[in-house]
Enzyme design. Structure first.
Site, mmCIF file in Angstrom:
data_model
loop_
_atom_site.group_PDB
_atom_site.id
_atom_site.type_symbol
_atom_site.label_atom_id
_atom_site.label_comp_id
_atom_site.label_asym_id
_atom_site.label_seq_id
_atom_site.Cartn_x
_atom_site.Cartn_y
_atom_site.Cartn_z
ATOM 1 N N ARG A 46 -49.011 29.625 -62.986
ATOM 2 C CA ARG A 46 -49.002 30.136 -64.360
ATOM 3 C C ARG A 46 -48.144 31.389 -64.537
ATOM 4 N NH1 ARG A 46 -51.724 33.673 -66.589
ATOM 5 N NH2 ARG A 46 -53.414 33.613 -65.081
ATOM 6 N N TYR A 100 -38.360 19.163 -86.651
ATOM 7 C CA TYR A 100 -39.257 18.215 -85.992
ATOM 8 C C TYR A 100 -40.678 18.423 -86.540
ATOM 9 C CZ TYR A 100 -42.191 16.351 -82.267
ATOM 10 O OH TYR A 100 -43.148 15.685 -81.566
ATOM 11 N N ASP A 172 -33.450 24.527 -81.722
ATOM 12 C CA ASP A 172 -34.004 23.387 -80.996
ATOM 13 C C ASP A 172 -32.833 22.438 -80.722
ATOM 14 O OD1 ASP A 172 -35.147 20.940 -80.260
ATOM 15 O OD2 ASP A 172 -36.948 21.281 -81.475
ATOM 16 N N LYS A 197 -37.727 14.447 -73.948
ATOM 17 C CA LYS A 197 -36.728 13.513 -74.483
ATOM 18 C C LYS A 197 -35.568 13.348 -73.486
ATOM 19 C CE LYS A 197 -39.718 13.975 -77.696
ATOM 20 N NZ LYS A 197 -39.643 14.899 -78.803
#
Ligand SMILES: *Cc1c(COP(=O)(O)O)cnc(C)c1O
Length: 377
Positions: A46, A100, A172, A197
């Protein structure tokens, strides 16, 4: 040797050689517990600093021509962490309206709770973004080409506007991928991707990334360790493996999409075709000036029944995601834009006849034959 070439970077940048075995690929380091005595970094998943996280971040930073990157467990983890690392109560941010769907929802459902003001700007006209500026504006966020109509926004003009007004600019870059568009070269501060993607590319990894300067990455990383959207070692390895073929895949997808868009444009059962590589596309000149390839995404309107058409396709699969090696098709009206009314959809050009095609790496003639048989039923 630090190559600037994307094909070479895809294969070589960031890998680790295991000195014990001299194997060709980066080993997977699954530990969540690391020694803290006499070490330079305190590694912990993390903290985004385990070996597999670092090598894949290094490759992605190089591919986007940035200095540093943080790899996340989803595109939305990357996007939300970036937004909340730069914005605080009392700030204002400017967003392109046709983002999006997930990003749009995150903005409209989360920002107000934290006392962050925002303006959604309709259209691609830079004047609209200028008009939205307020004294407390801190950030501007765009997405180009846009979903699903592949509209183009002038990246250089947005970057300039941001610089002139001391804003952090975020883009983006998911639809284009780092092979077709490198916004940092055009003056953008932060590039985010849904790695689910094109970066993953095989419809089997959910991940995200933010690429930027060393300085801004420190800020993003500082918030990222609090929000905790880190990616595990196995998935980092899978992403690293996928990235080795990114340039190959995307170049094939570019070529296929160009041919398919031209084929659809000449088809009597098709109305409008939206693809930045078509000279008839309203953003074609802009695309030529800011993209290196026109991408694998296109959309078109069928003159037949869209549901029957999709069902009749044999190679091309109906699917909500995009960017995989297999061609997939989706109805924006039934998926991403189903929550807005038919009238509103019509206003922004999204009819029930509109279909969005994510072009894969198959043989283009086979894909065209599949589209043709389904259109002619
Ligand atoms: C899918 C997608 C996202 C969200 O990414 P996830 O990996 O699903 O969280 C963000 N932006 C664009 C353009 C996308 O296509």
């Amino acid at each position: 040797m630090n190559s600037k070439n994307k094909q070479t970077q895809c294969v070589h940048t960031g890998g680790i050689i295991d000195e014990k075995t001299r194997g060709a690929v980066t080993p997977i380091y699954p530990s969540t517990a690391y020694d803290y005595v006499d070490v330079d970094i305190h590694a912990y998943p993390r903290y985004f600093n385990t070996p597999n996280q670092r090598v894949v971040a290094e490759k992605l930073a190089a591919l986007e021509n940035g200095e540093a990157a943080t790899v996340f467990s989803s595109g939305m983890a990357a996007i939300s962490t970036v937004l909340f690392s730069f914005l605080k109560t009392g700030d204002h941010a400017i967003f392109q309206n046709d983002l999006y769907g997930g990003t749009h929802h995150a903005i409209t459902k989360e920002m107000e709770k934290f006392g962050i003001d925002y303006t959604l700007v309709d259209g691609m006209d830079i004047a609209g973004y200028k008009k939205a500026l307020k004294p407390n504006t801190r950030l501007i966020y765009i997405e180009t080409p846009s979903n699903p109509l592949l509209k183009l926004i002038d990246i250089r003009a947005i970057a300039q506007l941001a610089r002139a007004n001391n804003l952090v600019s975020v883009i983006d870059n998911t639809f284009a991928s780092p092979i077709n568009q490198n916004p940092i070269d055009l003056g953008i501060d932060v590039v985010v991707h849904s790695g689910t993607k094109y970066l993953g590319g095989h419809s089997d990894i959910c991940c995200g990334v933010a690429v930027t300067s060393k300085e801004l990455n420190e800020k993003i990383w500082g918030s990222a360790i609090h929000f905790g959207g880190s990616l595990n070692a196995q998935m980092c390895y899978l992403l690293e493996r996928s990235l080795k073929t990114l340039a190959l895949r995307v170049n094939q997808q570019n070529n296929n999409a160009q041919r398919i868009s031209e084929f659809l444009k000449g088809h009597p059962k098709v109305n409008n075709v939206y693809y930045p590589g078509l000279t008839s596309h309203e953003g074609h000149e802009l695309a030529k000036s800011q993209m290196k390839g026109f991408g694998g995404m296109l959309s078109f309107e069928v003159r037949t029944d869209p549901d029957m058409f999709v069902k009749a396709l044999q190679l091309i699969k109906p699917a909500m995601s995009l960017g995989g090696i297999e061609s997939t098709i989706t109805s924006p009206a039934q998926t991403s834009h189903s929550k807005i009314s038919k009238q509103e959809r019509a206003k922004v050009g999204i009819s029930d006849q509109l279909l969005r095609l994510s072009v894969g790496i198959e043989y283009a003639d086979d894909l065209m034959a599949d589209l043709d048989q389904a259109l002619n039923l």
